[in-house]
Design a protein around this motif. Structure first.
Motif, PDB file in Angstrom:
ATOM      1  N   HIS A 161       3.872  -0.796   0.882  1.00  0.00           N
ATOM      2  CA  HIS A 161       2.822  -0.869   1.894  1.00  0.00           C
ATOM      3  C   HIS A 161       2.957  -2.208   2.620  1.00  0.00           C
ATOM      4  O   HIS A 161       2.907  -3.271   1.992  1.00  0.00           O
ATOM      5  CB  HIS A 161       1.445  -0.755   1.229  1.00  0.00           C
ATOM      6  CG  HIS A 161       0.291  -0.834   2.166  1.00  0.00           C
ATOM      7  ND1 HIS A 161      -0.482   0.268   2.484  1.00  0.00           N
ATOM      8  CD2 HIS A 161      -0.257  -1.879   2.851  1.00  0.00           C
ATOM      9  CE1 HIS A 161      -1.439  -0.099   3.321  1.00  0.00           C
ATOM     10  NE2 HIS A 161      -1.313  -1.405   3.555  1.00  0.00           N
ATOM     11  N   ARG A 193       2.378  -4.082  -2.275  1.00  0.00           N
ATOM     12  CA  ARG A 193       1.890  -4.395  -0.933  1.00  0.00           C
ATOM     13  C   ARG A 193       2.479  -5.735  -0.522  1.00  0.00           C
ATOM     14  O   ARG A 193       2.439  -6.698  -1.292  1.00  0.00           O
ATOM     15  CB  ARG A 193       0.356  -4.451  -0.909  1.00  0.00           C
ATOM     16  CG  ARG A 193      -0.310  -3.103  -1.165  1.00  0.00           C
ATOM     17  CD  ARG A 193      -1.823  -3.230  -1.300  1.00  0.00           C
ATOM     18  NE  ARG A 193      -2.443  -1.936  -1.472  1.00  0.00           N
ATOM     19  CZ  ARG A 193      -2.985  -1.205  -0.490  1.00  0.00           C
ATOM     20  NH1 ARG A 193      -3.008  -1.700   0.742  1.00  0.00           N
ATOM     21  NH2 ARG A 193      -3.506  -0.029  -0.731  1.00  0.00           N
ATOM     22  N   GLU A 206      -0.032  -0.113  11.368  1.00  0.00           N
ATOM     23  CA  GLU A 206      -0.924   0.963  11.791  1.00  0.00           C
ATOM     24  C   GLU A 206      -0.142   1.988  12.589  1.00  0.00           C
ATOM     25  O   GLU A 206       0.911   1.674  13.159  1.00  0.00           O
ATOM     26  CB  GLU A 206      -2.052   0.400  12.652  1.00  0.00           C
ATOM     27  CG  GLU A 206      -2.928  -0.621  11.954  1.00  0.00           C
ATOM     28  CD  GLU A 206      -3.909  -1.292  12.913  1.00  0.00           C
ATOM     29  OE1 GLU A 206      -5.064  -1.488  12.511  1.00  0.00           O
ATOM     30  OE2 GLU A 206      -3.506  -1.614  14.045  1.00  0.00           O
ATOM     31  N   GLY A 212       0.032   1.069   6.670  1.00  0.00           N
ATOM     32  CA  GLY A 212       0.989   0.457   5.755  1.00  0.00           C
ATOM     33  C   GLY A 212       2.405   0.947   5.896  1.00  0.00           C
ATOM     34  O   GLY A 212       3.325   0.380   5.309  1.00  0.00           O
ATOM     35  N   GLN A 258       4.304   2.796   4.433  1.00  0.00           N
ATOM     36  CA  GLN A 258       4.720   3.454   3.184  1.00  0.00           C
ATOM     37  C   GLN A 258       6.231   3.675   3.148  1.00  0.00           C
ATOM     38  O   GLN A 258       6.737   4.792   3.052  1.00  0.00           O
ATOM     39  CB  GLN A 258       3.958   4.754   2.974  1.00  0.00           C
ATOM     40  CG  GLN A 258       2.448   4.628   3.104  1.00  0.00           C
ATOM     41  CD  GLN A 258       1.845   3.530   2.218  1.00  0.00           C
ATOM     42  OE1 GLN A 258       2.260   3.364   1.080  1.00  0.00           O
ATOM     43  NE2 GLN A 258       0.889   2.790   2.752  1.00  0.00           N
ATOM     44  N   GLU A 264       1.322  -4.753   5.004  1.00  0.00           N
ATOM     45  CA  GLU A 264      -0.025  -5.085   5.476  1.00  0.00           C
ATOM     46  C   GLU A 264      -0.059  -5.198   7.001  1.00  0.00           C
ATOM     47  O   GLU A 264       0.822  -5.801   7.614  1.00  0.00           O
ATOM     48  CB  GLU A 264      -0.494  -6.408   4.855  1.00  0.00           C
ATOM     49  CG  GLU A 264      -0.566  -6.403   3.333  1.00  0.00           C
ATOM     50  CD  GLU A 264      -1.682  -5.529   2.788  1.00  0.00           C
ATOM     51  OE1 GLU A 264      -2.430  -4.912   3.573  1.00  0.00           O
ATOM     52  OE2 GLU A 264      -1.823  -5.453   1.542  1.00  0.00           O
TER      53      GLU A 264
END
Length: 341
Positions: free
Chosen positions: A71, A28, A76, A198, A200, A73
């Motif tokens: 990921h 992350r 969205e 995240g 991904q 932070e």
């Protein structure tokens, strides 16, 4: 400049073979982070010599491994993930390429039925000279050797798709994936619409070089050491992956048939140009028609990929700023990283 630097070197069991499916992220990171990562070649490192036929040494469910997910932070759905490639370098002094009996643009496949005999399965091993920046093509059946310049790139870069879909890493689409465009080299910033928290992000399928179209189905496949800067743009998630360099804007389209992939990429570039300049859509259509380029990315994967490309110099006398200048900012971050390393 204080830089956040994260290292990511997966173990063999940590490689992923799909985009989506909600795997636990390997790392992350905060937006603006520099990520130093390693990737394995499309054969998982199992093809090392001419005698190693992929059909004998590879598990075809574990082709084209990717490093990730990463990921980011705060990302969205509806946001944009910006991925700037600072450096892509071969990790070994050899690379491989192959022909397959039923894979590639000039042979029968499982969806293109033909009566001719399948192609021979042949492996070529390239000698990679990282200091001189070359890779050596040695014909398997006689003739002169050819020294080719390195042009490292990543064939597979993408994010988790929307709607809980899961795609094999060999498949390109709106999420990115196995687009196989040589434009994804160091100095390029790629933009992906975020579909899940995240984003991904995952990266793999390093190529020492690749011709447009990847006509035989494989490039000069290599493990890579790669450095990227990952950033987040709130909102504005583009429907298809976009690319930016110092001099060009590019849109991608990945689908079948090839003409529809062409249309997707051209449509996105035309509407992007209109948005950036304030031109009417038909004016942008006219300009792209006269000044645009259309490099083929791949014509061999489960979807085909086209790129629509336009020089920034043509986008008005005053020039344009894309995503508030994120490409220039990430390029400066990459330069600062290289200077401090």
């Amino acid at each position: 400049m204080s830089l956040e630097v994260v290292q990511l070197s997966p173990t063999p069991e940590q490689y992923r073979y799909t985009f989506g499916g909600a795997p636990e992220p390997l790392v992350r990171v905060q937006p603006g982070t520099v990520v130093e990562l390693t990737t394995e070649d499309c054969f998982g490192g199992r093809v090392t010599k001419a005698e190693d036929l992929p059909s004998a040494v590879c598990d075809f469910s574990q082709l084209n491994p990717v490093t990730g997910p990463i990921h980011v932070e705060g990302a969205e759905p509806g946001d944009t993930l910006a991925v700037h490639f600072v450096e892509i370098a071969p990790a070994r002094d050899w690379a491989v390429s192959t022909t397959f009996p039923h894979f590639g643009a000039l042979t029968a496949t499982h969806t293109t039925a033909m009566l001719h005999d399948p192609l021979d399965e042949v492996v070529w091993v390239y000698e990679v000279d990282r200091e001189r920046g070359t890779c050596l093509f040695r014909p398997r059946r006689g003739g002169p050797e050819v020294e080719l310049p390195l042009d490292p790139m990543h064939g597979t870069v993408g994010v988790a798709p929307a709607g809980r879909e899961v795609f094999a890493t060999i498949t390109p689409g709106a999420h990115g994936g196995n687009m196989d465009t040589p434009e994804l080299r160091a100095g390029t910033t790629a933009y992906f619409g975020v579909n899940v928290a995240g984003g991904q992000l995952a990266i793999g399928d390093g190529h020492c070089r690749q011709g447009e179209g990847e006509v035989c189905g494989t490039a000069v496949e290599a493990a890579m050491r790669t450095v990227v800067v990952v950033d987040l743009i709130k909102g504005g998630g583009n429907a298809w992956p976009r690319l930016e360099t110092d001099d060009f804007l590019m849109s991608t389209g990945s689908t079948k048939p090839l003409e529809d992939a062409y249309r997707v990429s051209q449509h996105d570039l035309v509407t992007w140009a209109a948005e950036l300049t304030g031109w009417d859509t038909l004016d942008a259509y006219q300009l792209v028609s006269q000044a645009g380029l259309a490099p083929v990315a791949n014509v061999v994967d489960t979807n085909y990929t086209m790129v629509a490309k336009l020089a920034k110099a043509y986008l008005g006398r005053e020039g344009v700023t894309v995503n508030d200048g994120v490409h220039d900012r990430l390029r400066r971050t990459g330069a600062a990283y290289l200077a401090q390393r």
